[in-house]
Scaffold this active site. Structure first.
Site, PDB file in Angstrom:
ATOM      1  N   ASN A 192      -7.596  -1.153  13.662  1.00  0.00           N
ATOM      2  CA  ASN A 192      -9.023  -1.301  13.328  1.00  0.00           C
ATOM      3  C   ASN A 192      -9.272  -2.539  12.467  1.00  0.00           C
ATOM      4  O   ASN A 192     -10.341  -2.675  11.890  1.00  0.00           O
ATOM      5  CB  ASN A 192      -9.516  -0.043  12.601  1.00  0.00           C
ATOM      6  CG  ASN A 192      -8.699   0.242  11.340  1.00  0.00           C
ATOM      7  OD1 ASN A 192      -7.826  -0.541  10.987  1.00  0.00           O
ATOM      8  ND2 ASN A 192      -8.977   1.350  10.679  1.00  0.00           N
ATOM      9  N   ASP A 240       0.849  -1.196   0.000  1.00  0.00           N
ATOM     10  CA  ASP A 240       0.000   0.000   0.000  1.00  0.00           C
ATOM     11  C   ASP A 240       0.882   1.243   0.000  1.00  0.00           C
ATOM     12  O   ASP A 240       2.083   1.150   0.224  1.00  0.00           O
ATOM     13  CB  ASP A 240      -0.976   0.002   1.187  1.00  0.00           C
ATOM     14  CG  ASP A 240      -0.286  -0.171   2.535  1.00  0.00           C
ATOM     15  OD1 ASP A 240       0.964  -0.238   2.575  1.00  0.00           O
ATOM     16  OD2 ASP A 240      -0.981  -0.241   3.549  1.00  0.00           O
ATOM     17  N   HIS A 300      -7.569  -3.298   9.728  1.00  0.00           N
ATOM     18  CA  HIS A 300      -7.299  -3.115   8.296  1.00  0.00           C
ATOM     19  C   HIS A 300      -6.107  -3.957   7.847  1.00  0.00           C
ATOM     20  O   HIS A 300      -5.265  -4.365   8.635  1.00  0.00           O
ATOM     21  CB  HIS A 300      -7.140  -1.633   7.921  1.00  0.00           C
ATOM     22  CG  HIS A 300      -5.836  -0.984   8.266  1.00  0.00           C
ATOM     23  ND1 HIS A 300      -5.692   0.376   8.344  1.00  0.00           N
ATOM     24  CD2 HIS A 300      -4.609  -1.482   8.535  1.00  0.00           C
ATOM     25  CE1 HIS A 300      -4.439   0.677   8.631  1.00  0.00           C
ATOM     26  NE2 HIS A 300      -3.765  -0.425   8.753  1.00  0.00           N
ATOM     27  N   GLU A 311      -9.630  -0.687   4.598  1.00  0.00           N
ATOM     28  CA  GLU A 311     -10.183  -0.202   5.863  1.00  0.00           C
ATOM     29  C   GLU A 311     -11.491  -0.931   6.193  1.00  0.00           C
ATOM     30  O   GLU A 311     -12.050  -1.626   5.331  1.00  0.00           O
ATOM     31  CB  GLU A 311     -10.436   1.310   5.751  1.00  0.00           C
ATOM     32  CG  GLU A 311      -9.179   2.149   5.514  1.00  0.00           C
ATOM     33  CD  GLU A 311      -8.308   2.302   6.749  1.00  0.00           C
ATOM     34  OE1 GLU A 311      -8.341   1.453   7.652  1.00  0.00           O
ATOM     35  OE2 GLU A 311      -7.549   3.296   6.803  1.00  0.00           O
TER      36      GLU A 311
HETATM   37  C1  GLP Z   1      -0.301   0.836   8.415  1.00  0.00           C
HETATM   38  C2  GLP Z   1       0.037   0.186   7.068  1.00  0.00           C
HETATM   39  C3  GLP Z   1      -0.324  -1.264   7.075  1.00  0.00           C
HETATM   40  C4  GLP Z   1       0.292  -1.855   8.311  1.00  0.00           C
HETATM   41  C5  GLP Z   1      -0.458  -1.408   9.517  1.00  0.00           C
HETATM   42  C6  GLP Z   1       0.101  -1.907  10.830  1.00  0.00           C
HETATM   43  O1  GLP Z   1      -1.419   1.656   8.292  1.00  0.00           O
HETATM   44  N1  GLP Z   1      -0.580   0.822   5.961  1.00  0.00           N
HETATM   45  O2  GLP Z   1       0.148  -1.879   5.924  1.00  0.00           O
HETATM   46  O3  GLP Z   1       0.241  -3.256   8.229  1.00  0.00           O
HETATM   47  O4  GLP Z   1      -0.628  -0.012   9.503  1.00  0.00           O
HETATM   48  O5  GLP Z   1       1.124  -1.088  11.275  1.00  0.00           O
HETATM   49  P1  GLP Z   1       2.054  -1.425  12.497  1.00  0.00           P
HETATM   50  O6  GLP Z   1       2.888  -2.591  12.080  1.00  0.00           O
HETATM   51  O7  GLP Z   1       2.877  -0.194  12.699  1.00  0.00           O
HETATM   52  O8  GLP Z   1       1.170  -1.740  13.644  1.00  0.00           O
END
Ligand code: GLP
Length: 242
Positions: A136, A67, A138, A143
């Protein structure tokens, strides 16, 4: 769906790295999608260490960004592409021809989402998707509200994601409000998926993801239906599971 629980972040990171190393040993072309965020940092470190120790040959792997933020240049140190470049592509000297990423500066972003997804399709689909879990539920930027058929697309970031994103940006940098993401459809078509989560703060969402109903409200729960999906957790993230 499979479940693997590791004692700590280091062994979790190594297990995620090993999933990539195993595929690389086939010495045939494979397609892997990579996430950003805090979770995969240990995995990238493990991959760089294994590469430096001569135990990893990535020459047959095509890499895809999961992403990307919109509204910031791809060259910004905050873009997902630059983060993966800094943590992984650069230290391992990955050939640029093997790296695929969203052109988040394209004029027609809907067309860009379709173009990027079509590349993956033409190359035979994903063999492995490594993804994290948002607070959340995602996946990438799929989302809450994302169905199993959600296409690769532009998306407005959820309120909870905007709060979560603050930790990735400096105080003076505006938080992007839009993103572009591989869709649930493409991710669910990946032969293997590793859903990686660590730490106590993920325990509740991990519980919903695994024990809750499969629901668009918690997009990561769709992986319950995928025989090739593995939830890879540390004991803290798994602490609320039955
Ligand atoms: C972000 C990224 C996701 C990621 C997620 C978890 O928004 N776009 O691809 O997997 O949040 O992030 P973290 O590993 O910092 O908890």
């Amino acid at each position: 769906m499979n479940l693997v629980i590791k004692s700590d972040y280091e062994s979790l990171s190594l297990a995620a790295a090993q999933a990539i190393i195993e595929l690389s040993k086939q010495k045939k072309e494979v397609n892997i999608c990579l996430p950003t965020g805090t979770t995969p940092k240990g995995m990238y470190k493990a991959l760089v260490d294994l590469h430096q120790a001569g135990q990893a040959d990535f020459s047959f792997i095509n890499w895809f960004t999961l992403d990307e933020y919109l509204g910031i240049p791809l060259s910004s140190p905050f873009s997902c592409y630059q983060q993966i470049t800094e943590l992984f592509y650069e230290p391992t000297g990955i050939n640029k021809d093997r790296i695929f990423t969203f052109n988040s500066e394209a004029k027609d972003l809907d067309a860009e989402a379709a173009r990027y997804n079509a590349i993956i399709e033409h190359m035979g689909g994903l063999d492995l998707a490594i993804v994290g879990i948002g607070m959340n539920g995602h996946v990438g930027f799929n989302e809450p509200g994302s169905s199993a058929n959600a296409p690769t697309r532009v998306i407005d970031l959820h309120e909870r994601t905007l709060v979560q994103s603050k930790k990735y940006f400096t105080d003076d940098h505006p938080i992007p409000t839009k993103g572009i993401t591989l869709g649930m459809k493409t991710l669910l078509q990946s032969k293997e998926v590793f859903v990686v989560a660590n730490g106590e703060e993920k325990a509740d969402i991990v519980k919903f993801a695994i024990h809750g109903p499969v629901s668009d409200d918690v997009p990561v729960s769709h992986f319950q239906t995928h025989a090739g999906a593995t939830f890879l957790l540390d004991t803290l993230a798994a602490s609320k599971l039955k």
